[in-house]
Design a protein around this motif. Structure first.
Motif, PDB file in Angstrom:
ATOM      1  N   UNK A  95       3.074   6.497   9.724  1.00  0.00           N
ATOM      2  CA  UNK A  95       4.194   6.322   8.794  1.00  0.00           C
ATOM      3  C   UNK A  95       5.153   7.502   8.914  1.00  0.00           C
ATOM      4  N   UNK A  96       6.442   7.224   8.903  1.00  0.00           N
ATOM      5  CA  UNK A  96       7.473   8.268   8.910  1.00  0.00           C
ATOM      6  C   UNK A  96       8.562   7.885   7.925  1.00  0.00           C
ATOM      7  N   UNK A  97       9.134   8.877   7.255  1.00  0.00           N
ATOM      8  CA  UNK A  97      10.197   8.607   6.294  1.00  0.00           C
ATOM      9  C   UNK A  97      11.439   8.076   6.998  1.00  0.00           C
ATOM     10  N   UNK A  98      12.279   7.436   6.213  1.00  0.00           N
ATOM     11  CA  UNK A  98      13.511   6.858   6.753  1.00  0.00           C
ATOM     12  C   UNK A  98      14.419   7.934   7.335  1.00  0.00           C
ATOM     13  N   UNK A 111      11.874   3.122   5.728  1.00  0.00           N
ATOM     14  CA  UNK A 111      10.726   3.891   6.213  1.00  0.00           C
ATOM     15  C   UNK A 111      10.196   3.227   7.476  1.00  0.00           C
ATOM     16  N   UNK A 112       9.591   4.037   8.350  1.00  0.00           N
ATOM     17  CA  UNK A 112       9.160   3.527   9.652  1.00  0.00           C
ATOM     18  C   UNK A 112       7.638   3.475   9.734  1.00  0.00           C
ATOM     19  N   UNK A 113       7.130   2.319  10.180  1.00  0.00           N
ATOM     20  CA  UNK A 113       5.697   2.128  10.347  1.00  0.00           C
ATOM     21  C   UNK A 113       5.443   1.611  11.765  1.00  0.00           C
ATOM     22  N   UNK A 122       0.847  -1.192   0.000  1.00  0.00           N
ATOM     23  CA  UNK A 122       0.000   0.000   0.000  1.00  0.00           C
ATOM     24  C   UNK A 122       0.886   1.247   0.000  1.00  0.00           C
ATOM     25  N   UNK A 123       0.691   2.163  -0.964  1.00  0.00           N
ATOM     26  CA  UNK A 123       1.585   3.327  -1.078  1.00  0.00           C
ATOM     27  C   UNK A 123       1.219   4.464  -0.130  1.00  0.00           C
ATOM     28  N   UNK A 124       1.253   4.182   1.177  1.00  0.00           N
ATOM     29  CA  UNK A 124       0.935   5.255   2.116  1.00  0.00           C
ATOM     30  C   UNK A 124       2.137   6.188   2.259  1.00  0.00           C
ATOM     31  N   UNK A 125       1.849   7.426   2.603  1.00  0.00           N
ATOM     32  CA  UNK A 125       2.860   8.465   2.750  1.00  0.00           C
ATOM     33  C   UNK A 125       2.964   8.864   4.224  1.00  0.00           C
ATOM     34  N   UNK A 126       3.987   9.632   4.608  1.00  0.00           N
ATOM     35  CA  UNK A 126       4.130   9.995   6.017  1.00  0.00           C
ATOM     36  C   UNK A 126       2.872  10.655   6.575  1.00  0.00           C
ATOM     37  N   UNK A 127       2.506  10.221   7.767  1.00  0.00           N
ATOM     38  CA  UNK A 127       1.315  10.745   8.427  1.00  0.00           C
ATOM     39  C   UNK A 127       0.575   9.639   9.156  1.00  0.00           C
ATOM     40  N   UNK A 156      18.276  10.223   2.625  1.00  0.00           N
ATOM     41  CA  UNK A 156      18.919  11.490   2.301  1.00  0.00           C
ATOM     42  C   UNK A 156      19.452  11.399   0.873  1.00  0.00           C
ATOM     43  N   UNK A 157      19.556  12.533   0.201  1.00  0.00           N
ATOM     44  CA  UNK A 157      20.048  12.545  -1.173  1.00  0.00           C
ATOM     45  C   UNK A 157      21.519  12.125  -1.210  1.00  0.00           C
ATOM     46  N   UNK A 158      21.850  11.254  -2.170  1.00  0.00           N
ATOM     47  CA  UNK A 158      23.232  10.785  -2.300  1.00  0.00           C
ATOM     48  C   UNK A 158      23.547  10.606  -3.778  1.00  0.00           C
ATOM     49  N   UNK A 159      24.056  11.672  -4.402  1.00  0.00           N
ATOM     50  CA  UNK A 159      24.424  11.610  -5.822  1.00  0.00           C
ATOM     51  C   UNK A 159      25.920  11.384  -6.005  1.00  0.00           C
ATOM     52  N   UNK A 160      26.717  11.875  -5.073  1.00  0.00           N
ATOM     53  CA  UNK A 160      28.169  11.663  -5.147  1.00  0.00           C
ATOM     54  C   UNK A 160      28.738  11.539  -3.733  1.00  0.00           C
TER      55      UNK A 160
END
Length: 314
Positions: free
Chosen positions: A173-176, A157-159, A109-114, A201-205
């Motif tokens: 739900x809370x993001x990682x 992600x945390x549930x 199920x694609x639930x979002x934070x909240x 967190x963003x990790x491009x380099x």
């Protein structure tokens, strides 16, 4: 996190702690007693693997029969329906079992934070009835060699399961949290190779830093497959000085300025140092030089390499 956000979060936690006792009293003495006959009472509710909600409930006596049932997860105008199993036990009570996988990346199920409400919808002939899932008591997972996972092993992600002041069960739900997670460790005679993921967190380099007391070795990271990074460090750079033992920790730096301690935390074991134990290795990173290297995980799950002089080791 900025200092202002930290202060706000701390104040919110203190306010929630002050309200928890009167809130629990109000829920148990007033709402739960009055709503017992109009709700499905959960006998068991837990998130066991970090991403699957397991539910077992007793239906109210006002529901005499059921042909089909489903769990409804809703927040605002968004709602998702998942099949549930309803059956009759030997005492004639109607019971419900359901397992709800969460997270888009896992096919769930694609639930979002909240905070997301949980409901049980029951169909009997042409009649459909929807009732809340009453969580009178929070389920305490058993612990031993393993314990409850607090994060999804796939996304981090945390549930968790919570309840409203009326006792209705809900999924929170809370993001990682930003983290660097070990995937694989490989040691050769001349180098260490570690595969890892960067989460939350963003990790491009990103780049890695091997840190010991008064020393550090910086290395770049190569993306060997989507979302998987590899770092290699020559063992000659980690030779202990003066015959003493040195403990090396690994830090991962990201584009967003995060400095993450590399470890293994997306698991359900209670003693990662013993369960994920790795063997000591005797290597010769330079001619006529022996070094013993011991890879291990600390009690907190952080990856650590202990290097010592291998002279005299048989």
């Amino acid at each position: 996190m900025s200092s202002r956000r930290r202060l706000f979060a701390a104040a919110r936690r203190r306010a929630a702690a002050r309200l928890s006792a009167p809130r629990a009293w109000l829920m148990k003495r007033l709402f739960i007693r009055r709503r017992a006959g109009r709700t499905a009472r959960l006998r068991y509710a837990a998130v066991l693997d970090g991403q699957t909600v397991n539910l077992h409930a007793e239906l109210p006596k006002s529901i005499a029969e059921a042909d089909e049932a489903e769990i409804v997860i809703l927040r605002g105008r968004r709602r998702y329906q998942l099949p549930a199993r309803v059956y009759e036990d030997r005492d004639g009570l109607l019971l419900m079992d359901a397992a709800v996988l969460l997270g888009t990346e896992t096919g769930g199920v694609p639930i979002t934070p909240g905070r997301w409400k949980l409901r049980l919808r029951v169909h009997s002939g042409r009649r459909t009835r929807q009732v809340p899932l009453l969580l009178a008591e929070l389920t305490t997972p058993r612990t031993g060699v393993t314990g409850p996972m607090t994060s999804s092993p796939v996304t981090a992600d945390r549930y968790r399961l919570g309840r409203t002041v009326r006792g209705d069960a809900r999924v929170v739900c809370a993001k990682a949290k930003p983290a660097a997670e070990v995937i694989n460790v490989h040691i050769e005679h001349a180098r260490i190779e570690v595969d890892l993921r960067v989460l939350g967190v963003r990790a491009e380099a990103p780049w890695a830093e091997f840190v010991a007391a008064g020393r550090n070795v910086t290395r770049s990271l190569d993306e060997v497959e989507p979302g998987v990074w590899r770092v290699e460090v020559p063992l000659a750079d980690m030779l202990p000085s003066g015959g003493r033992r040195e403990h090396w920790d690994v830090m991962v730096h990201t584009d967003a300025g995060a400095r993450l301690r590399l470890g293994r935390r997306l698991h359900d074991v209670q003693a990662p140092g013993r369960v994920f134990a790795m063997r000591k290795i005797l290597v010769s990173p330079r001619r006529d030089t022996l070094m013993r290297i011991e890879p291990r995980y600390t009690p907190a799950g952080s990856l650590r390499f202990t290097c010592s002089d291998g002279a005299g080791v048989e």
